[in-house]
Design an enzyme around this catalytic site. Sequence first.
Site, PDB file in Angstrom:
ATOM      1  N   ARG A 213      42.613  33.395  45.249  1.00  0.00           N
ATOM      2  CA  ARG A 213      42.931  34.257  44.311  1.00  0.00           C
ATOM      3  C   ARG A 213      41.910  35.382  44.188  1.00  0.00           C
ATOM      4  NH1 ARG A 213      42.989  31.768  38.857  1.00  0.00           N
ATOM      5  NH2 ARG A 213      41.127  32.781  38.518  1.00  0.00           N
TER       6      ARG A 213
ATOM      7  N   HIS B 190      43.009  34.788  36.538  1.00  0.00           N
ATOM      8  CA  HIS B 190      44.155  34.209  36.672  1.00  0.00           C
ATOM      9  C   HIS B 190      45.480  35.325  36.151  1.00  0.00           C
ATOM     10  CE1 HIS B 190      47.611  31.354  35.286  1.00  0.00           C
ATOM     11  NE2 HIS B 190      47.657  31.841  34.147  1.00  0.00           N
TER      12      HIS B 190
ATOM     13  N   TYR C 180      33.895  33.182  36.419  1.00  0.00           N
ATOM     14  CA  TYR C 180      33.596  31.822  36.752  1.00  0.00           C
ATOM     15  C   TYR C 180      33.593  31.706  38.317  1.00  0.00           C
ATOM     16  CZ  TYR C 180      38.809  32.114  36.195  1.00  0.00           C
ATOM     17  OH  TYR C 180      39.837  32.264  36.445  1.00  0.00           O
TER      18      TYR C 180
END
Lengths: 324, 322
Positions: free
Chosen positions: A243, A247, A255
């Site tokens: 990814r 998100h 992170y």
Amino acid sequence: MSESSLTREQKIELYYWMCLTRIFDDMMVAYWKQGKGLGGTFSQRGHEAISVGSAYALEPDDVVAPMHRDLGCYLLRGITPRRIFANLLGKATGVSRGRDANLHGMGDLNHNIIGYISHLPQSLPVTVGVAMSFRYRNEPRVAMTYVGDGSSSAGLFHESLNLASVHKAPVVVIVENNQYAYSTPLHQQMNIQDIAIRAAGYGIPGVVVDGNDVEAVYAATKEAVDRARRGEGPTLIECKTMRMLGHAIHDGAEYVPRELLAEWEAKNPVLRFEQRLLAEGLVDQAEIDEIRQRCQVEVADAIEFAEQSPYPDPETLEEGVYAP
Amino acid sequence: MTYLAAIREALQEEMRRDPNVLILGEDVGGTFGGAFKVTQGFAEEFGDRRVMNMPLAELAFVSAATGMALMGLRPVVEIQFADFITTAFDSIVQFAATNYYRWQAPVPWVIRAPADGGIRSGPFHSQNPEAWFVHTPGLKVVAPGTPADAKGLLIAAIRDNNPVIYLESKTLYRSLKGPVPAGEYVVPIGQARLAREGEHLSIITYGTQLRESLAAAERLAQEGIEAEVLDLRTLKPLDREAILQTVRKTGKILIVHSANRLAGVGAELAAQIAEDAFEWLDAPIRRLGGADTPIPFSPPLEDAYRPDAEKIYRLARELAAY
């Protein structure tokens, strides 16, 4: 498994869909960063080879239940950039008529697409049911859905694959293993290297594919689709990818180690396919530029259409809760 | 015909009529025919292809029914005990219920859920989950209280293009008999039925408590108190007109259901009546429902938990004298 029997025209078509997906995604992210977007939205940067390569292996009669990182699948199946962008902005002309946000709820059975549900992996058993209905009616159709690495931790993942296997449902399940479920890295999600090995627990094939190689994704999916159509039941395909953004748009993904992203940026699925097409002499730079230009125009048109579209009439709030 | 036989008849007739109707559930197929034998003999007639045994995974098979329904099939799912429906709750309230509103594809399934207690089945086999589903937009919820309605509402539910939760009373399965019209008999969803006419007060109820309410009304009649009994039959959507009509007629309302009283369907009814028909009320609205406890097993405890004809009679008499 990067060999495929695709013709030159098909490869160029695949490139077009990947390019459209990437440009849509880029322009969408830019739009949100300018503060013009509505609610949250999900980038599928890095997932283009998966959503396009797998969807390309389906026939129009097949049914697919994409998730929020499968923009390419929606586009390839025929939902126009205009309707998608309008959906992102909550407009009446959007796929869900303002009823559902971002890529959620973008179902349209005219394109044999099941609307996504946020509770992953809920689309999995629904798709198994779709496949069971094909079997029930002896229709030579296949159903396909997508889940993420995080989804494979849910009990429903197990329940669904077990049910699919017992009933030999003609279903293909793509796991988009993009290393992170929101902020949770893979090693905190599971204690195995390959999610595909779980297939053995259900007595079905499990395949690992380079999710950044569109031809490999296509080839693996095609094989699984053919197998399902022959009545041999489900296949689990794990597409390894990364990814590349957070998100959702609000998530800066601090992170994620930068080296990891750099490593995967080098495997950029769109650029990689483009370079392969050039190296194989299937296209020249002018054709690439022309395709890109065409995609940019399409997306710009979609944004303009969405901006100019009306919001749904509040008077219609209570309409359409029940089917007639 | 028993209440259970009426359910069987509806299923059989609809399966014979429409090849899109099929049955899914745990232990429903083969020679077993389900935990309560509702589908016994079905696999023989329709084959295991149409009467499908499911793995022990309600969430997966209820969701699969949604997938089938999206493709135009009309699956009837049996949840072994209504209590177990929680396992599939996610897919019912999040996906099936919202689907048509979100992207306009109908989900024409029915979930048959054997509900209610009174037969000493303990906390995991006696629950009445209707309030959860009445609270969810996009679902329809029915709860027949007679064999005729058990048949007619099930046929209507199967033919409805929306997800329908069909709460059947396992208390009534074999203990309640009544006339059931032969052949096609459809009870429209959303219509209450005046089960008994009266002028002194109204008992509004459904499901198992219809029988109890009618028994209480009989006893009241011996004392000259004529209780009207309104059987809701459908809990979502509610038959607003029928409710208001009985309120206007008697002015005294007792609402009875087996489910927990707190935030139950009765609470919504009471609120609607208070809002829309306050000026017709001659007494405070009364409610009788289950206690705010899990449903206990031991007979004196379960009896204390549940409404029954005796409790209805006592409360109705008080209300009539108000």
